[in-house]
Design a protein around this motif. Structure first.
Motif, PDB file in Angstrom:
ATOM      1  N   ARG A  84       7.516  13.899  -1.728  1.00  0.00           N
ATOM      2  CA  ARG A  84       8.545  13.075  -2.307  1.00  0.00           C
ATOM      3  C   ARG A  84       8.087  11.664  -1.913  1.00  0.00           C
ATOM      4  O   ARG A  84       7.499  11.268  -0.927  1.00  0.00           O
ATOM      5  CB  ARG A  84       9.679  13.242  -1.698  1.00  0.00           C
ATOM      6  N   ASP A  85       8.234  10.509  -3.050  1.00  0.00           N
ATOM      7  CA  ASP A  85       7.891   9.396  -2.528  1.00  0.00           C
ATOM      8  C   ASP A  85       9.198   8.504  -2.274  1.00  0.00           C
ATOM      9  O   ASP A  85       9.937   8.785  -2.948  1.00  0.00           O
ATOM     10  CB  ASP A  85       7.366   8.686  -3.956  1.00  0.00           C
ATOM     11  N   TYR A  86       9.053   7.811  -1.026  1.00  0.00           N
ATOM     12  CA  TYR A  86      10.085   6.903  -0.639  1.00  0.00           C
ATOM     13  C   TYR A  86       9.710   5.508  -0.839  1.00  0.00           C
ATOM     14  O   TYR A  86       8.890   4.802  -0.310  1.00  0.00           O
ATOM     15  CB  TYR A  86      10.395   7.111   0.771  1.00  0.00           C
ATOM     16  N   VAL A  87      10.143   5.023  -2.039  1.00  0.00           N
ATOM     17  CA  VAL A  87       9.878   3.308  -2.385  1.00  0.00           C
ATOM     18  C   VAL A  87      10.507   2.447  -1.635  1.00  0.00           C
ATOM     19  O   VAL A  87      11.914   2.737  -1.440  1.00  0.00           O
ATOM     20  CB  VAL A  87      10.170   3.056  -3.931  1.00  0.00           C
ATOM     21  N   ILE A  88       9.888   1.597  -0.879  1.00  0.00           N
ATOM     22  CA  ILE A  88      10.468   0.762   0.037  1.00  0.00           C
ATOM     23  C   ILE A  88      10.552  -0.619  -0.715  1.00  0.00           C
ATOM     24  O   ILE A  88       9.470  -1.257  -1.178  1.00  0.00           O
ATOM     25  CB  ILE A  88       9.741   0.519   1.347  1.00  0.00           C
ATOM     26  N   GLY A  89      12.002  -1.390  -0.731  1.00  0.00           N
ATOM     27  CA  GLY A  89      11.730  -2.878  -1.315  1.00  0.00           C
ATOM     28  C   GLY A  89      11.282  -2.970  -2.393  1.00  0.00           C
ATOM     29  O   GLY A  89      10.613  -4.076  -2.813  1.00  0.00           O
ATOM     30  N   ASN A  90      11.581  -2.015  -3.314  1.00  0.00           N
ATOM     31  CA  ASN A  90      11.089  -2.174  -4.646  1.00  0.00           C
ATOM     32  C   ASN A  90       9.592  -2.408  -4.611  1.00  0.00           C
ATOM     33  O   ASN A  90       8.821  -2.858  -6.111  1.00  0.00           O
ATOM     34  CB  ASN A  90      11.763  -3.291  -5.553  1.00  0.00           C
ATOM     35  N   THR A 115       0.793  -1.177  -0.089  1.00  0.00           N
ATOM     36  CA  THR A 115      -0.056   0.113   0.046  1.00  0.00           C
ATOM     37  C   THR A 115       0.875   1.265   0.145  1.00  0.00           C
ATOM     38  O   THR A 115       2.092   1.328   0.306  1.00  0.00           O
ATOM     39  CB  THR A 115      -0.815  -0.079   1.098  1.00  0.00           C
ATOM     40  N   ARG A 116       0.414   2.356  -0.248  1.00  0.00           N
ATOM     41  CA  ARG A 116       0.858   3.515  -0.619  1.00  0.00           C
ATOM     42  C   ARG A 116       0.487   4.507   0.954  1.00  0.00           C
ATOM     43  O   ARG A 116      -0.854   4.706   1.123  1.00  0.00           O
ATOM     44  CB  ARG A 116       0.703   4.273  -1.705  1.00  0.00           C
ATOM     45  N   ILE A 117       1.395   5.096   1.517  1.00  0.00           N
ATOM     46  CA  ILE A 117       0.884   5.578   2.815  1.00  0.00           C
ATOM     47  C   ILE A 117       1.600   7.115   2.940  1.00  0.00           C
ATOM     48  O   ILE A 117       2.788   7.397   2.351  1.00  0.00           O
ATOM     49  CB  ILE A 117       1.556   4.770   4.223  1.00  0.00           C
ATOM     50  N   PHE A 118       0.797   8.194   3.373  1.00  0.00           N
ATOM     51  CA  PHE A 118       1.029   9.513   3.280  1.00  0.00           C
ATOM     52  C   PHE A 118       1.499   9.822   4.890  1.00  0.00           C
ATOM     53  O   PHE A 118       0.735   9.575   5.725  1.00  0.00           O
ATOM     54  CB  PHE A 118      -0.217  10.446   3.253  1.00  0.00           C
ATOM     55  N   VAL A 119       2.643  10.470   4.940  1.00  0.00           N
ATOM     56  CA  VAL A 119       3.268  10.957   6.194  1.00  0.00           C
ATOM     57  C   VAL A 119       2.593  12.331   6.436  1.00  0.00           C
ATOM     58  O   VAL A 119       2.929  13.345   5.962  1.00  0.00           O
ATOM     59  CB  VAL A 119       4.758  11.120   6.306  1.00  0.00           C
ATOM     60  N   GLU A 120       1.849  12.447   7.608  1.00  0.00           N
ATOM     61  CA  GLU A 120       1.453  13.405   8.034  1.00  0.00           C
ATOM     62  C   GLU A 120       2.052  14.311   9.018  1.00  0.00           C
ATOM     63  O   GLU A 120       2.494  13.910  10.117  1.00  0.00           O
ATOM     64  CB  GLU A 120      -0.166  13.315   8.921  1.00  0.00           C
TER      65      GLU A 120
END
Length: 359
Positions: A320-326, A179-184
């Motif tokens: 900015r998007d930080y992609v984790i583990g491809n 899933t894609r999560i937003f850091v608040e």
């Protein structure tokens, strides 16, 4: 003590939803549990009745001062046809911790678990069996006493409702996906001394503004930061959060601002037994994204009753998007899901006696 409850059966059974298209929290079963509390009498007259609307006075405390709480649980069907709960006494203990914080009366743990079992048993044919499905259980307490006094009520109503559900995050049934999560970093969920550790509606209502922001960035949920410095990661919306950096698994400490999740406790227990280094410590957003940039952030996943284990493939922070583990499901998250969901559904042996059979 053994508790039994009278049942009034519905004369208008509902059509059950298609198990291949279950949506979390939309279809409710035929019956519900109701029980009253009166000061001096305690909890009394528990019963199971047809599911339906309730009558509440417009001046009830809960509508004005939000004196309420709720729990979240699931019932699972095993391959041999049994139905079981997962660590229900931990739900009972958490209910009482929430009640104490909200100035509400405690409930005997056996009474709570007996009520849950009886309600599930009344609608046992509503427990789905397809992979990734379960019967979600929502116990809750409201103060329906008529009063504008900002003092604890003397009368409460306890109820349990049920809904067959698919995955909390829509996707392939019984299969993990990221899933894609937003850091608040603007709004807060809970502050020290508040109700962050309690399961109360206000915590969620106050988080909806951030959820709107998350949706605007195509994110499924929100990763909250601490209220004091907006610096340390806490929890993910309806779930606890875990971060795998190098050989360390990190989750926020229980210091009153996050929910003491039952799945969280189970995950820590399993990881420790499997030999992982698990630390309940503060993790700054700077340390987290430094690890993302240097490649040592291996996995991030959310844990909770609704989501079980939900791997996170992308964290969106300040544009900015930080992609984790491809953006792929990590091995730790997958192993945890296979083990916990396996125990819940009876496909993995329960050597910890975490499950409680309904039938």
């Amino acid at each position: 003590m053994q508790y039994t409850f009278p049942i009034t059966r519905t004369t208008h059974p509902k059509q059950k939803p298609d198990e291949d298209h279950l949506v979390f929290g939309q279809n409710f079963s035929d019956h519900m549990f109701v029980m009253d509390y009166d000061e001096g009498q305690g909890w009394h007259d528990g019963k199971i009745i047809p599911y339906g609307n309730i009558s509440i006075d417009p001046a009830s405390c809960v509508l004005h001062y939000a004196q309420m709480m709720f729990e979240g649980m699931k019932a699972y069907k095993t391959p041999d046809g049994h139905v079981q709960l997962f660590r229900p006494y931990m739900n009972a203990q958490r209910l009482n911790r929430t009640n104490e914080r909200m100035c509400m009366p405690p409930m005997d743990e056996e009474l709570f678990v007996s009520a849950v079992k009886a309600t599930v048993l009344a609608d046992i044919d509503w427990v789905p069996s397809k992979p990734g499905t379960s019967l979600y259980i929502r116990p809750f307490i409201i103060s329906d006493e008529v009063s504008f006094s900002v003092l604890p009520a003397k009368h409460y109503r306890f109820m349990i409702i049920l809904c067959p559900s698919g995955p909390y995050y829509a996707g392939n049934m019984g299969k993990l996906s990221t899933t894609r999560i937003f850091v608040e970093d603007e709004y807060i969920r809970a502050a020290p001394g508040g109700t962050g550790f309690a399961k109360v509606g206000g915590n969620y209502a106050g988080g909806m503004k951030a959820s709107q922001k998350a949706l605007a960035y195509s994110c499924k949920d929100v990763l909250w930061l601490d209220a004091t410095e907006h610096k340390y990661v806490e929890e993910i919306g309806t779930s606890n959060a875990f971060f795998v950096i190098g050989d360390e698994v990190i989750t926020a400490p229980l210091e009153g601002t996050i929910l003491p999740g039952i799945t969280r406790n189970s995950v820590i227990t399993l990881l420790t037994e499997w030999g992982y280094t698990v630390h309940e410590r503060k993790l700054s957003i700077d340390e987290l994204f430094a690890a993302a940039d240097n490649g040592t952030l291996k996995e991030v996943y959310a844990t909770g009753t609704a989501a079980v284990i939900s791997p996170i493939g992308t964290l969106c922070y300040q544009g900015r998007d930080y992609v984790i583990g491809n953006n792929e499901v990590g091995p730790i998250a997958q192993r945890l899901y296979d083990t916990i969901y396996g125990i819940q559904t009876g496909t993995v042996p329960d050597d910890k006696h975490w499950t409680e059979r309904v039938i």
